[in-house]
Scaffold this active site. Structure first.
Site, mmCIF file in Angstrom:
data_model
loop_
_atom_site.group_PDB
_atom_site.id
_atom_site.type_symbol
_atom_site.label_atom_id
_atom_site.label_comp_id
_atom_site.label_asym_id
_atom_site.label_seq_id
_atom_site.Cartn_x
_atom_site.Cartn_y
_atom_site.Cartn_z
ATOM 1 N N SER A 78 0.814 -1.212 0.000
ATOM 2 C CA SER A 78 0.000 0.000 0.000
ATOM 3 C C SER A 78 0.849 1.264 0.000
ATOM 4 C CB SER A 78 -0.929 0.006 1.224
ATOM 5 O OG SER A 78 -0.181 -0.136 2.418
ATOM 6 N N HIS A 88 -2.677 -2.981 -5.801
ATOM 7 C CA HIS A 88 -3.108 -2.580 -4.467
ATOM 8 C C HIS A 88 -4.612 -2.756 -4.342
ATOM 9 C CE1 HIS A 88 -3.719 0.763 -1.266
ATOM 10 N NE2 HIS A 88 -3.616 -0.433 -0.709
ATOM 11 N N GLU A 119 -5.665 -0.487 -7.432
ATOM 12 C CA GLU A 119 -4.674 0.397 -8.040
ATOM 13 C C GLU A 119 -3.611 -0.473 -8.715
ATOM 14 O OE1 GLU A 119 -4.069 4.416 -5.561
ATOM 15 O OE2 GLU A 119 -3.591 2.618 -4.400
ATOM 16 N N ASN A 167 -3.766 6.285 -1.016
ATOM 17 C CA ASN A 167 -3.156 6.556 0.289
ATOM 18 C C ASN A 167 -2.410 7.883 0.314
ATOM 19 O OD1 ASN A 167 -4.062 4.409 1.835
ATOM 20 N ND2 ASN A 167 -2.471 3.039 1.082
#
Length: 288
Positions: A123, A144, A156, A195
């Site tokens: 991540s 991800h 992702e 993130n």
């Protein structure tokens, strides 16, 4: 000669993310081999997957026959050689760069298919770093997923500096065409896209509580009722795991050296105390 269609998946690690990835792959009809860190972890890992499949039946997302068929497609063990014949391997261990790079070096030696793709569910760690320890950086990519994997539609896809376009396209076809996920391309930078936006927001909420002027409950209520967020930032952090949030924040801060990415002391103390959120029963909130 083009690479064959992917029907044999490997998953390295079977925590919350690894078990979810294994489940969705098996439900999609793929043959799944899951490798855990030690033999005694195999039973609990399989039980975690079976529990989620049973929950899918109870909620009418899958039938009993579909559950049983998915279960039959999954093999769990502690021998890395289970991944030798895989065409696509997803690493899904804890967010520790040294651990992940060591495992990618081992996967590079273990996975025999020269067309196989080595993917990471990291991540926060740039994919180019993981690819650099392999002899096939053109076939290393980031995938991800989001938790819970069976429910969350987004993945992702992160191409490293040397990831081949064909690797990206083959990965996207697997994720969207076979697993039914929505794919977005994210930049190969710490935190990627989601993130990179989410973690500073969570850290800002923590700093507000740390100031002593407002409670965690009030912060969460403000964002759910005032901004129509489905869950407040501190309950979300507890759900993700405070150790995971800290690891991502550390990676972002290491890469960009900006204060908004620095984990606040309250987060560090909670992690040091083993109070990691919902999975331990206590974080910014207390859970039954």
């Amino acid at each position: 000669m083009s690479a064959p269609e992917i029907d044999r998946i490997g998953v390295l690690g079977c925590g919350v993310m690894g078990s979810g990835i294994a489940e969705v792959a098996a439900r999609a009809g793929l043959d799944v081999a899951v490798v855990v860190s030690r033999p005694e972890a195999a039973g609990p890992a399989l039980a975690r997957i079976e529990k989620s499949l049973d929950q899918g039946v109870r909620r009418n997302r899958i039938t009993e026959a579909e559950r049983d068929a998915a279960r039959a497609r999954i093999t769990v063990g502690a021998d890395l050689d289970l991944l030798a014949d895989r065409q696509f391997v997803v690493e899904a261990v804890r967010e520790d760069e040294d651990l992940k790079t060591d495992l990618f070096a081992l996967l590079d030696k273990t996975v025999e298919d020269e067309t196989a793709i080595l993917a990471s569910n990291t991540s926060s760690i740039p994919i180019s770093r993981l690819a650099a320890v392999t002899s096939r950086p053109q076939r290393v990519i980031g995938v991800h997923f989001f938790s819970p994997v069976p429910m969350m539609p987004l993945v992702e896809v992160v191409s490293g500096m040397r990831t081949a376009p064909g690797t990206r396209d083959r990965t996207a076809r697997l994720l969207s065409g076979v697993l039914g996920k929505t794919v977005i391309d994210a930049p190969d930078r710490a935190g990627f896209l989601v993130n990179g936006l989410l973690v500073p927001y969570l850290l800002a909420a923590m700093r507000m509580v740390e100031s002593g002027r407002v409670s965690a409950e009030t912060v969460d209520q403000a964002m759910t009722l005032g901004c129509a967020h489905p869950v407040g930032p501190l309950r979300l952090a507890d759900l993700i795991g405070l150790d995971v949030i800290k690891a991502v924040a550390d990676a972002l801060h290491d890469e960009f050296a900006e204060q908004l990415y620095a984990p606040p002391p309250v987060l560090r103390r909670l992690v040091e105390a083993g109070l990691l959120g919902k999975k331990t029963g206590h974080g910014f909130h207390t859970y039954g």
